[in-house]
Design a protein around this motif. Sequence first.
Motif, PDB file in Angstrom:
ATOM      1  N   ASN A 157     -13.715 -14.249   0.931  1.00 63.12           N
ATOM      2  CA  ASN A 157     -14.469 -15.460   0.642  1.00 63.12           C
ATOM      3  C   ASN A 157     -13.574 -16.363  -0.209  1.00 63.12           C
ATOM      4  OD1 ASN A 157     -16.313 -17.394  -0.230  1.00 63.12           O
ATOM      5  ND2 ASN A 157     -17.421 -15.999  -1.574  1.00 63.12           N
ATOM      6  N   PRO A 158     -13.236 -17.574   0.231  1.00 63.16           N
ATOM      7  CA  PRO A 158     -13.857 -18.292   1.341  1.00 63.16           C
ATOM      8  C   PRO A 158     -13.038 -18.345   2.628  1.00 63.16           C
ATOM      9  CG  PRO A 158     -12.708 -19.855  -0.017  1.00 63.16           C
ATOM     10  CD  PRO A 158     -12.451 -18.498  -0.619  1.00 63.16           C
ATOM     11  N   GLY A 159     -11.805 -17.864   2.618  1.00 67.21           N
ATOM     12  CA  GLY A 159     -10.890 -18.155   3.715  1.00 67.21           C
ATOM     13  C   GLY A 159     -11.095 -17.366   4.991  1.00 67.21           C
ATOM     14  N   GLY A 160     -11.926 -16.317   4.969  1.00 67.59           N
ATOM     15  CA  GLY A 160     -12.138 -15.529   6.167  1.00 67.59           C
ATOM     16  C   GLY A 160     -10.979 -14.617   6.524  1.00 67.59           C
ATOM     17  N   TYR A 161     -10.035 -14.437   5.597  1.00 68.69           N
ATOM     18  CA  TYR A 161      -8.920 -13.497   5.799  1.00 68.69           C
ATOM     19  C   TYR A 161      -9.460 -12.092   5.961  1.00 68.69           C
ATOM     20  CZ  TYR A 161      -5.257 -10.302   4.039  1.00 68.69           C
ATOM     21  OH  TYR A 161      -4.390  -9.256   3.846  1.00 68.69           O
ATOM     22  N   VAL A 162      -8.887 -11.331   6.902  1.00 64.96           N
ATOM     23  CA  VAL A 162      -9.307  -9.951   7.152  1.00 64.96           C
ATOM     24  C   VAL A 162      -8.249  -9.007   6.596  1.00 64.96           C
ATOM     25  CG1 VAL A 162      -9.944  -8.250   8.895  1.00 64.96           C
ATOM     26  CG2 VAL A 162     -10.559 -10.665   9.217  1.00 64.96           C
ATOM     27  N   THR A 163      -8.636  -8.131   5.681  1.00 65.49           N
ATOM     28  CA  THR A 163      -7.722  -7.163   5.093  1.00 65.49           C
ATOM     29  C   THR A 163      -7.467  -6.021   6.067  1.00 65.49           C
ATOM     30  OG1 THR A 163      -8.593  -7.672   2.887  1.00 65.49           O
ATOM     31  CG2 THR A 163      -7.327  -5.641   3.113  1.00 65.49           C
ATOM     32  N   ASP A 164      -6.219  -5.599   6.170  1.00 67.68           N
ATOM     33  CA  ASP A 164      -5.873  -4.445   7.006  1.00 67.68           C
ATOM     34  C   ASP A 164      -6.246  -3.178   6.236  1.00 67.68           C
ATOM     35  OD1 ASP A 164      -4.861  -2.566   8.716  1.00 67.68           O
ATOM     36  OD2 ASP A 164      -2.923  -3.569   9.000  1.00 67.68           O
ATOM     37  N   LEU A 165      -7.502  -2.810   6.297  1.00 70.02           N
ATOM     38  CA  LEU A 165      -8.019  -1.716   5.465  1.00 70.02           C
ATOM     39  C   LEU A 165      -7.302  -0.384   5.678  1.00 70.02           C
ATOM     40  CD1 LEU A 165     -11.866  -2.452   5.549  1.00 70.02           C
ATOM     41  CD2 LEU A 165     -10.228  -3.012   3.758  1.00 70.02           C
ATOM     42  N   PRO A 166      -7.042   0.046   6.912  1.00 67.53           N
ATOM     43  CA  PRO A 166      -6.337   1.328   7.069  1.00 67.53           C
ATOM     44  C   PRO A 166      -4.962   1.333   6.399  1.00 67.53           C
ATOM     45  CG  PRO A 166      -7.359   0.701   9.138  1.00 67.53           C
ATOM     46  CD  PRO A 166      -7.472  -0.479   8.226  1.00 67.53           C
ATOM     47  N   ALA A 167      -4.245   0.208   6.497  1.00 67.62           N
ATOM     48  CA  ALA A 167      -2.918   0.142   5.888  1.00 67.62           C
ATOM     49  C   ALA A 167      -3.004   0.179   4.366  1.00 67.62           C
ATOM     50  CB  ALA A 167      -2.201  -1.131   6.344  1.00 67.62           C
ATOM     51  N   VAL A 168      -3.962  -0.547   3.800  1.00 68.16           N
ATOM     52  CA  VAL A 168      -4.139  -0.543   2.351  1.00 68.16           C
ATOM     53  C   VAL A 168      -4.632   0.823   1.879  1.00 68.16           C
ATOM     54  CG1 VAL A 168      -5.435  -1.574   0.442  1.00 68.16           C
ATOM     55  CG2 VAL A 168      -4.540  -3.035   2.262  1.00 68.16           C
ATOM     56  N   ALA A 169      -5.523   1.433   2.651  1.00 68.55           N
ATOM     57  CA  ALA A 169      -6.026   2.765   2.296  1.00 68.55           C
ATOM     58  C   ALA A 169      -4.904   3.791   2.296  1.00 68.55           C
ATOM     59  CB  ALA A 169      -7.125   3.184   3.269  1.00 68.55           C
ATOM     60  N   ALA A 170      -3.940   3.641   3.202  1.00 64.26           N
ATOM     61  CA  ALA A 170      -2.805   4.563   3.240  1.00 64.26           C
ATOM     62  C   ALA A 170      -1.987   4.469   1.956  1.00 64.26           C
ATOM     63  CB  ALA A 170      -1.932   4.275   4.456  1.00 64.26           C
ATOM     64  N   VAL A 171      -1.816   3.255   1.445  1.00 67.39           N
ATOM     65  CA  VAL A 171      -1.118   3.079   0.168  1.00 67.39           C
ATOM     66  C   VAL A 171      -1.919   3.717  -0.961  1.00 67.39           C
ATOM     67  CG1 VAL A 171      -0.256   1.401  -1.503  1.00 67.39           C
ATOM     68  CG2 VAL A 171       0.046   0.981   0.947  1.00 67.39           C
ATOM     69  N   ALA A 172      -3.231   3.467  -0.964  1.00 64.37           N
ATOM     70  CA  ALA A 172      -4.091   4.044  -2.012  1.00 64.37           C
ATOM     71  C   ALA A 172      -4.017   5.565  -1.994  1.00 64.37           C
ATOM     72  CB  ALA A 172      -5.525   3.564  -1.826  1.00 64.37           C
ATOM     73  N   ASP A 173      -4.045   6.161  -0.801  1.00 66.50           N
ATOM     74  CA  ASP A 173      -3.941   7.617  -0.694  1.00 66.50           C
ATOM     75  C   ASP A 173      -2.593   8.109  -1.217  1.00 66.50           C
ATOM     76  OD1 ASP A 173      -6.455   7.797   0.390  1.00 66.50           O
ATOM     77  OD2 ASP A 173      -5.768   7.923   2.470  1.00 66.50           O
ATOM     78  N   LYS A 174      -1.537   7.386  -0.891  1.00 68.61           N
ATOM     79  CA  LYS A 174      -0.188   7.791  -1.298  1.00 68.61           C
ATOM     80  C   LYS A 174      -0.047   7.830  -2.815  1.00 68.61           C
ATOM     81  CE  LYS A 174       4.691   6.559  -0.644  1.00 68.61           C
ATOM     82  NZ  LYS A 174       5.641   5.608   0.006  1.00 68.61           N
ATOM     83  N   VAL A 175      -0.667   6.855  -3.489  1.00 62.61           N
ATOM     84  CA  VAL A 175      -0.531   6.792  -4.950  1.00 62.61           C
ATOM     85  C   VAL A 175      -1.697   7.468  -5.661  1.00 62.61           C
ATOM     86  CG1 VAL A 175       0.868   4.704  -4.857  1.00 62.61           C
ATOM     87  CG2 VAL A 175      -1.620   4.494  -5.025  1.00 62.61           C
ATOM     88  N   GLY A 176      -2.622   8.058  -4.895  1.00 60.25           N
ATOM     89  CA  GLY A 176      -3.708   8.836  -5.483  1.00 60.25           C
ATOM     90  C   GLY A 176      -4.759   8.032  -6.199  1.00 60.25           C
ATOM     91  N   LEU A 177      -5.073   6.830  -5.661  1.00 65.64           N
ATOM     92  CA  LEU A 177      -6.055   5.969  -6.307  1.00 65.64           C
ATOM     93  C   LEU A 177      -7.209   5.649  -5.366  1.00 65.64           C
ATOM     94  CD1 LEU A 177      -3.693   3.379  -8.045  1.00 65.64           C
ATOM     95  CD2 LEU A 177      -4.937   5.260  -9.141  1.00 65.64           C
ATOM     96  N   PRO A 178      -8.402   5.402  -5.914  1.00 64.56           N
ATOM     97  CA  PRO A 178      -9.532   4.979  -5.079  1.00 64.56           C
ATOM     98  C   PRO A 178      -9.368   3.544  -4.607  1.00 64.56           C
ATOM     99  CG  PRO A 178     -10.170   4.967  -7.383  1.00 64.56           C
ATOM    100  CD  PRO A 178      -8.788   5.554  -7.327  1.00 64.56           C
ATOM    101  N   LEU A 179      -9.755   3.292  -3.364  1.00 69.27           N
ATOM    102  CA  LEU A 179      -9.778   1.940  -2.809  1.00 69.27           C
ATOM    103  C   LEU A 179     -11.212   1.438  -2.845  1.00 69.27           C
ATOM    104  CD1 LEU A 179      -8.669  -0.514  -1.266  1.00 69.27           C
ATOM    105  CD2 LEU A 179      -8.951   0.812   0.855  1.00 69.27           C
ATOM    106  N   ILE A 180     -11.426   0.306  -3.508  1.00 69.26           N
ATOM    107  CA  ILE A 180     -12.743  -0.323  -3.602  1.00 69.26           C
ATOM    108  C   ILE A 180     -12.741  -1.553  -2.709  1.00 69.26           C
ATOM    109  CG2 ILE A 180     -14.482  -1.313  -5.133  1.00 69.26           C
ATOM    110  CD1 ILE A 180     -13.059   0.109  -7.469  1.00 69.26           C
ATOM    111  N   VAL A 181     -13.708  -1.639  -1.800  1.00 63.27           N
ATOM    112  CA  VAL A 181     -13.758  -2.743  -0.846  1.00 63.27           C
ATOM    113  C   VAL A 181     -15.084  -3.487  -0.986  1.00 63.27           C
ATOM    114  CG1 VAL A 181     -13.709  -3.404   1.589  1.00 63.27           C
ATOM    115  CG2 VAL A 181     -12.277  -1.519   0.787  1.00 63.27           C
ATOM    116  N   ASP A 182     -14.991  -4.785  -1.231  1.00 69.59           N
ATOM    117  CA  ASP A 182     -16.175  -5.652  -1.198  1.00 69.59           C
ATOM    118  C   ASP A 182     -16.448  -5.997   0.266  1.00 69.59           C
ATOM    119  OD1 ASP A 182     -18.014  -7.732  -1.202  1.00 69.59           O
ATOM    120  OD2 ASP A 182     -17.169  -8.706  -2.967  1.00 69.59           O
ATOM    121  N   ASN A 183     -17.567  -5.514   0.781  1.00 67.23           N
ATOM    122  CA  ASN A 183     -17.899  -5.668   2.205  1.00 67.23           C
ATOM    123  C   ASN A 183     -19.026  -6.673   2.421  1.00 67.23           C
ATOM    124  OD1 ASN A 183     -17.376  -4.906   4.921  1.00 67.23           O
ATOM    125  ND2 ASN A 183     -19.160  -3.554   4.919  1.00 67.23           N
TER     126      ASN A 183
END
Length: 427
Positions: A157-183
Amino acid sequence: MTDHRFDTLQIHAGAAPDPATGALQTPIYQTTAYAFKDADHAARLFNLEEVGYIYSRLTNPTVSALASRVAALEGGAGAVCCSSGHAAQIMALFPLMGPGLNIIASTRLYGGTITQFSQTIKRFGWSCTFVDFDDLAALEAAVDENTRAIFCESISNPGGYVTDLPAVAAVADKVGLPLIVDNTLASPYLCRPIEHGATLVVHSATKYMTGNGTVTGGVVIDSGKFDWSTSDKFPSLSAPEPAYHGLKFHEALGPMAFTFHSIAVGLRDLGMTMNPQGAHYTLMGLETLSLRMEKHVANAKAVAEWLENDPRIEFVTYAGLESSPWHERATRLCPLGAGALFTVAVKGGYEACVKLVNNLNLFSHVANLGDARSLIIHSASTTHRQLTEEQQIKAGAAPNVVRLSIGIENAADLIADLDQALSAATA
């Protein structure tokens, strides 16, 4: 109940006919407190040995029904409802954070969230680093020993950009952190972030979940999949919690640890409680979520395609357009549609945007989105005015841009209204 399909879950999950009266709709339990059966019953409730109701700042049957329904729709283990979408963001972070700790957040966020993360959370001793989440190397490099979460929006919001969630989640998993997504903008009907690797999902229930502009509310959904005990980074969940007589939440409650901590400690001490009447309205709104989202998406696509071909418009950011740089990503992650919110750059700049807003009839000029009605706002002079122009541009809210939230009216009527207003704005 979770083995049913979405359209069934949005009506039945978390609810059953009232055992006392047979009422089909979940009643509004307008009560502050609940009578205990005896002293032992009260002790079991406070020890989290038995699920039940103690005090409505913590739990309420109407609110609990909503939490269960949203958890089912998002595919989560549990959920907690609170007073607003902004409250949901603080609730999501609260069990994870402490003084001196930080989060990494996308640069493409709602302006109010940018302010909350860049300014307000400093008062708790927390901090935030903003990163372009299309640069995964920069995202990983921004993580340090004090980072406790990664935060983004599924559709921004507001630009309508779509986050590449699987790619970001892979980074989060690699560094051992939770990924929080506003849906919020996608709703669970269009996107289910947990299926793409999210740990926690937050919503402003004010928007599409309720769908009629009557309620403020928020929800945090826990996937139940994160191992809070794999490191010493999350002591509120893995170690004895001094705020709750030394209980080890993850050890005692497993996949429900985050949800119960958010209720027993978060709501108890922060008091960001959703009221039962608001929960009731949202429960009714959820019953038609899929029907409304289908209409929202169909209208948004029609309006965006018309605007893209209009010579008075510089560009349209809707990810549902084939010309969008995020179209492939939206198709992959949101196969039922790219939502119904996007921005439009008007030739003539700031002044033309103001004239456009002032000459519309069907579109309401309000600081909201996700309503059944079509809405418009000039973000640079309202929701994002606290940001610098550089921050506005990065957030997709440049001075020559208006944000449209497309409702469920007739698309031809919406286009006609935009046509006459654009004529007045660019004359």
